[in-house]
Design a protein around this motif. Structure first.
Motif, mmCIF file in Angstrom:
data_model
loop_
_atom_site.group_PDB
_atom_site.id
_atom_site.type_symbol
_atom_site.label_atom_id
_atom_site.label_comp_id
_atom_site.label_asym_id
_atom_site.label_seq_id
_atom_site.Cartn_x
_atom_site.Cartn_y
_atom_site.Cartn_z
ATOM 1 N N GLN A 1 3.925 14.171 -9.306
ATOM 2 C CA GLN A 1 4.944 14.928 -9.283
ATOM 3 C C GLN A 1 5.478 15.288 -10.847
ATOM 4 O OE1 GLN A 1 7.787 13.613 -6.551
ATOM 5 N NE2 GLN A 1 6.839 14.918 -4.936
ATOM 6 N N LYS A 2 5.816 14.062 -11.651
ATOM 7 C CA LYS A 2 6.088 14.101 -12.826
ATOM 8 C C LYS A 2 5.177 14.722 -13.778
ATOM 9 C CE LYS A 2 9.361 10.489 -12.979
ATOM 10 N NZ LYS A 2 10.115 9.341 -13.295
ATOM 11 N N MET A 3 3.871 14.589 -13.652
ATOM 12 C CA MET A 3 2.736 14.976 -14.418
ATOM 13 C C MET A 3 2.797 16.570 -14.368
ATOM 14 S SD MET A 3 -1.045 14.044 -14.735
ATOM 15 C CE MET A 3 -1.744 14.640 -13.041
ATOM 16 N N ASP A 4 3.091 17.099 -13.065
ATOM 17 C CA ASP A 4 3.060 18.573 -12.727
ATOM 18 C C ASP A 4 4.111 19.179 -13.187
ATOM 19 O OD1 ASP A 4 0.826 18.522 -11.311
ATOM 20 O OD2 ASP A 4 1.444 18.380 -9.340
ATOM 21 N N GLU A 5 5.359 18.803 -13.490
ATOM 22 C CA GLU A 5 6.434 18.924 -13.993
ATOM 23 C C GLU A 5 6.357 19.224 -15.616
ATOM 24 O OE1 GLU A 5 9.604 16.465 -12.710
ATOM 25 O OE2 GLU A 5 9.438 17.154 -10.789
ATOM 26 N N THR A 6 5.683 18.276 -16.052
ATOM 27 C CA THR A 6 5.532 17.848 -17.447
ATOM 28 C C THR A 6 4.490 19.187 -17.910
ATOM 29 O OG1 THR A 6 5.814 15.688 -17.684
ATOM 30 C CG2 THR A 6 4.706 16.528 -19.489
ATOM 31 N N LYS A 7 3.599 19.491 -17.159
ATOM 32 C CA LYS A 7 2.509 20.574 -17.394
ATOM 33 C C LYS A 7 3.290 21.949 -17.420
ATOM 34 C CE LYS A 7 -1.818 18.458 -15.795
ATOM 35 N NZ LYS A 7 -2.807 18.649 -14.770
ATOM 36 N N GLU A 8 4.229 21.878 -16.462
ATOM 37 C CA GLU A 8 4.810 23.090 -16.463
ATOM 38 C C GLU A 8 5.922 23.469 -17.573
ATOM 39 O OE1 GLU A 8 7.004 23.455 -12.623
ATOM 40 O OE2 GLU A 8 5.218 23.256 -11.347
ATOM 41 N N ARG A 9 6.515 22.283 -17.951
ATOM 42 C CA ARG A 9 7.261 22.485 -19.178
ATOM 43 C C ARG A 9 6.836 22.836 -20.321
ATOM 44 N NH1 ARG A 9 10.222 18.018 -16.846
ATOM 45 N NH2 ARG A 9 9.111 16.731 -18.446
ATOM 46 N N GLN B 1 0.741 -1.292 0.036
ATOM 47 C CA GLN B 1 -0.025 0.014 0.111
ATOM 48 C C GLN B 1 0.986 1.200 -0.280
ATOM 49 O OE1 GLN B 1 -3.506 -0.148 0.496
ATOM 50 N NE2 GLN B 1 -3.665 1.868 -0.009
ATOM 51 N N ASP B 2 2.004 1.453 0.954
ATOM 52 C CA ASP B 2 2.908 2.312 1.045
ATOM 53 C C ASP B 2 3.550 2.488 -0.520
ATOM 54 O OD1 ASP B 2 2.019 2.729 3.456
ATOM 55 O OD2 ASP B 2 3.838 1.936 4.429
ATOM 56 N N GLN B 3 3.908 1.556 -0.986
ATOM 57 C CA GLN B 3 4.746 1.359 -2.186
ATOM 58 C C GLN B 3 4.087 2.079 -3.381
ATOM 59 O OE1 GLN B 3 6.091 -2.272 -3.712
ATOM 60 N NE2 GLN B 3 7.955 -1.530 -4.473
ATOM 61 N N ALA B 4 2.726 1.486 -3.404
ATOM 62 C CA ALA B 4 1.606 2.123 -4.332
ATOM 63 C C ALA B 4 1.366 3.903 -4.151
ATOM 64 C CB ALA B 4 0.538 1.325 -4.278
ATOM 65 N N GLU B 5 1.215 4.137 -2.811
ATOM 66 C CA GLU B 5 1.143 5.449 -2.770
ATOM 67 C C GLU B 5 2.251 6.413 -3.014
ATOM 68 O OE1 GLU B 5 0.294 5.809 1.329
ATOM 69 O OE2 GLU B 5 -1.773 4.936 1.010
ATOM 70 N N TRP C 1 4.455 5.736 -5.563
ATOM 71 C CA TRP C 1 4.397 5.758 -7.058
ATOM 72 C C TRP C 1 3.473 6.520 -7.447
ATOM 73 C CZ3 TRP C 1 4.119 -0.398 -7.893
ATOM 74 C CH2 TRP C 1 5.672 -0.768 -7.544
ATOM 75 N N GLN C 2 2.295 6.591 -6.837
ATOM 76 C CA GLN C 2 1.389 7.557 -7.295
ATOM 77 C C GLN C 2 1.785 9.282 -7.119
ATOM 78 O OE1 GLN C 2 -2.267 6.867 -4.965
ATOM 79 N NE2 GLN C 2 -3.106 5.351 -6.610
ATOM 80 N N ASP C 3 2.451 9.225 -5.929
ATOM 81 C CA ASP C 3 3.024 10.873 -5.468
ATOM 82 C C ASP C 3 4.087 11.198 -6.712
ATOM 83 O OD1 ASP C 3 1.195 11.012 -3.401
ATOM 84 O OD2 ASP C 3 3.047 10.320 -2.037
ATOM 85 N N LYS C 4 4.838 10.089 -7.105
ATOM 86 C CA LYS C 4 5.840 10.321 -8.229
ATOM 87 C C LYS C 4 5.280 10.708 -9.387
ATOM 88 C CE LYS C 4 9.882 7.903 -6.203
ATOM 89 N NZ LYS C 4 10.966 6.876 -6.410
ATOM 90 N N ALA C 5 4.150 9.969 -9.763
ATOM 91 C CA ALA C 5 3.556 10.116 -10.963
ATOM 92 C C ALA C 5 2.832 11.662 -11.090
ATOM 93 C CB ALA C 5 2.536 9.209 -11.165
#
Length: 72
Positions: free
Chosen positions: A20-28, A8-12, A14-18
């Motif tokens: 963050q990456k999505m937000d970074e991509t939107k900003e770029r 459960q912790d690992q899945a959370e 991964w979701q947090d990292k995903a």
């Protein structure tokens, strides 16, 4: 800690990292869009074109092409 909690912790994480990456991509992407718009305005300026004038010319051509009086 049970196996279920561990996964459960690992899945959370991964979701947090995903997210963050999505937000970074939107900003770029937003920044690239701004830069492209700036470059287009610079090119228009170099060619001596006024962007507002270009829009008005297009509107005038549209109006002339679809003038109801001229279509009769």
């Amino acid at each position: 800690m049970g196996m279920k909690d561990k996964f459960q912790d690992q899945a959370e994480q991964w979701q947090d990292k995903a997210k963050q990456k999505m937000d970074e991509t939107k900003e770029r992407a937003t920044e690239r869009g701004r830069q492209r718009g700036d470059r287009e305005r610079e090119r228009e300026h170099e060619r001596g074109q006024d962007p507002q004038r270009t829009v008005r010319d297009e509107e005038d051509r549209y109006d002339a092409d679809f003038d109801p009086e001229a279509m009769r």
